[in-house]
Enzyme design. Structure first.
Site, PDB file in Angstrom:
ATOM      1  N   GLU A   1       0.806  -1.222   0.000  1.00  0.00           N
ATOM      2  CA  GLU A   1       0.000   0.000   0.000  1.00  0.00           C
ATOM      3  C   GLU A   1       0.845   1.281   0.000  1.00  0.00           C
ATOM      4  O   GLU A   1       0.343   2.339   0.375  1.00  0.00           O
ATOM      5  CB  GLU A   1      -0.933   0.003   1.206  1.00  0.00           C
ATOM      6  CG  GLU A   1      -2.022  -1.052   1.122  1.00  0.00           C
ATOM      7  CD  GLU A   1      -3.138  -0.756   2.110  1.00  0.00           C
ATOM      8  OE1 GLU A   1      -4.238  -0.421   1.641  1.00  0.00           O
ATOM      9  OE2 GLU A   1      -2.913  -0.861   3.323  1.00  0.00           O
TER      10      GLU A   1
ATOM     11  N   HIS B   1      -0.727   5.783   7.728  1.00  0.00           N
ATOM     12  CA  HIS B   1      -1.896   4.974   7.379  1.00  0.00           C
ATOM     13  C   HIS B   1      -2.057   3.903   8.452  1.00  0.00           C
ATOM     14  O   HIS B   1      -1.064   3.289   8.866  1.00  0.00           O
ATOM     15  CB  HIS B   1      -1.705   4.328   6.008  1.00  0.00           C
ATOM     16  CG  HIS B   1      -2.707   3.262   5.689  1.00  0.00           C
ATOM     17  ND1 HIS B   1      -4.053   3.535   5.540  1.00  0.00           N
ATOM     18  CD2 HIS B   1      -2.575   1.918   5.521  1.00  0.00           C
ATOM     19  CE1 HIS B   1      -4.695   2.406   5.278  1.00  0.00           C
ATOM     20  NE2 HIS B   1      -3.828   1.411   5.265  1.00  0.00           N
TER      21      HIS B   1
ATOM     22  N   HIS C   1      -4.904   0.860  10.534  1.00  0.00           N
ATOM     23  CA  HIS C   1      -6.129   0.047  10.561  1.00  0.00           C
ATOM     24  C   HIS C   1      -6.691   0.026  11.980  1.00  0.00           C
ATOM     25  O   HIS C   1      -7.190  -0.992  12.447  1.00  0.00           O
ATOM     26  CB  HIS C   1      -5.832  -1.380  10.099  1.00  0.00           C
ATOM     27  CG  HIS C   1      -5.137  -1.478   8.786  1.00  0.00           C
ATOM     28  ND1 HIS C   1      -4.387  -2.561   8.397  1.00  0.00           N
ATOM     29  CD2 HIS C   1      -5.084  -0.607   7.736  1.00  0.00           C
ATOM     30  CE1 HIS C   1      -3.895  -2.364   7.189  1.00  0.00           C
ATOM     31  NE2 HIS C   1      -4.294  -1.188   6.764  1.00  0.00           N
TER      32      HIS C   1
ATOM     33  N   HIS D   1     -11.624  -0.486   6.178  1.00  0.00           N
ATOM     34  CA  HIS D   1     -10.167  -0.582   6.083  1.00  0.00           C
ATOM     35  C   HIS D   1      -9.443   0.170   7.198  1.00  0.00           C
ATOM     36  O   HIS D   1      -8.739  -0.420   7.995  1.00  0.00           O
ATOM     37  CB  HIS D   1      -9.761  -0.046   4.705  1.00  0.00           C
ATOM     38  CG  HIS D   1      -8.320  -0.200   4.383  1.00  0.00           C
ATOM     39  ND1 HIS D   1      -7.825  -0.072   3.105  1.00  0.00           N
ATOM     40  CD2 HIS D   1      -7.238  -0.440   5.152  1.00  0.00           C
ATOM     41  CE1 HIS D   1      -6.521  -0.250   3.104  1.00  0.00           C
ATOM     42  NE2 HIS D   1      -6.143  -0.472   4.343  1.00  0.00           N
TER      43      HIS D   1
HETATM   44 ZN   LIG Z   1      -4.178  -0.541   4.853  1.00  0.00          ZN
END
Ligand SMILES: [Zn+2]
Length: 322
Positions: free
Chosen positions: A90, A109, A111, A213
């Site tokens: 990603e 980023h 989760h 996500h």
């Molecule tokens: Zn991710």
């Protein structure tokens, strides 16, 4: 060398950047923003805005030296060195954001489980406290499934430049109203920014949620991006608790017309919650984020100390002392 990234420093070299990047990953793990493999952090190169650095595909907790870091081209998120260690699938999240927003130097980023309920319920996540003013009151929720080509894998991951660009665009929608992150950022001292602020090329939102996500947050410096990640999680916990006790305490009322001939049934009934949560107004969010800038550096200093004294984390990047 260039200005920015760390508020107290006028110039940042690669050694400082590497040490800060590794520490940021440790803090994000310790604060449970990223789990075992639940996220990543990157920084734009201070000497070359066309590249950025992030760890190879390791848990942020286990990244410990410059050998674990990989330099990528912003243009296509390809590694600069052909024999680079395997990276995160990603990484396109990071590359496409750096491409779209020249003033953004750090991307996180994650989760984070506390944030996920707001990625699937249509319940909007908003600023509930002064420490989370950067959220404002209208955080976009980006849905990968709406942008993935038909027939492709529907895994909700951002694994190519096209999906990355779509996510990046969600930080600056065609029309934005209410709290706008860039208007606060551009008004702040330039010492926090790596490049001179240009509101037309800055994101309107500090955070974008991702359906099913997680989230992505962007900032001009490492300290700010880590702060936003931690306080996004805390804001989500606060809002969830507030919603829970509010609904338990106040309950709901039912409004409609009583159908006498039909046996007393209620027609066109609507269930409405009693009372309301008192979120920050857009102005309160704006002013609180502006006023709380000193807290960003203080929080960073505390979190750095916590991971430094923990034997679990190793940071072998030399770096210079503040
Ligand atoms: Zn991710």
């Amino acid at each position: 060398m260039s200005a920015g990234y760390f508020p107290k420093r006028e110039k940042v070299g690669l050694e400082d950047l590497f040490r800060g990047l590794v520490t940021a990953g440790h803090i994000l793990h310790r604060e449970e923003v990223t789990g075992e493999y639940g996220g990543h952090v990157s920084v734009r190169s201070p000497d070359n805005p066309a590249t950025y650095w992030m760890s190879c595909a390791l848990s942020p907790a286990l990244v410990s030296s410059a050998d674990d870091l990989v330099e990528y081209n912003v243009e296509d998120s390809s590694p600069v060195e052909k024999d680079a260690k395997t990276g995160f699938l990603e990484r396109f999240i990071h590359g496409e954001i750096y491409k779209k927003f020249p003033a953004i130097n750090c991307v996180v980023h994650g989760h984070t489980s506390e944030v996920l309920p707001y990625c699937v319920t249509d319940v909007p996540l908003k600023a509930t406290t002064h420490l989370a003013g950067f959220l404002g009151g209208n955080i976009p929720v980006w849905d990968a499934s709406a942008h993935a080509p038909s027939g492709s894998k529907q895994h909700l991951l951002v694994t190519d430049a096209k999906l990355g660009a779509s996510l990046a665009a969600a930080f600056k929608p065609a029309t934005s109203a209410g709290f706008i992150y860039s208007k606060v950022r551009s008004a702040l001292p330039a010492q926090l920014a790596g490049n001179p602020p240009d509101p037309s090329r800055e994101p309107d939102h500090a955070v974008v949620l991702m359906r099913g996500h997680g989230f992505t947050t962007v900032a001009t410096g490492i300290e700010e991006a880590v702060y936003q990640s931690v306080y996004l999680k805390r804001a989500a916990k606060t809002q969830t608790a507030a919603l829970t006790i509010h609904n338990a305490y106040f309950g709901h009322t039912v409004e409609g017309k009583v159908d006498v001939e039909g046996g007393g049934k209620i027609k066109s009934a609507k269930v409405k919650p009693e009372g309301s949560l008192k979120y920050l107004t857009d102005k309160e969010a704006h002013d609180a984020w502006e006023a709380n800038q000193p807290i960003v550096g203080k929080s960073w200093a505390l979190w750095c100390r916590e991971v430094e004294v923990s034997p679990f984390y190793r940071n072998e990047c030399p770096g210079s002392e503040d």
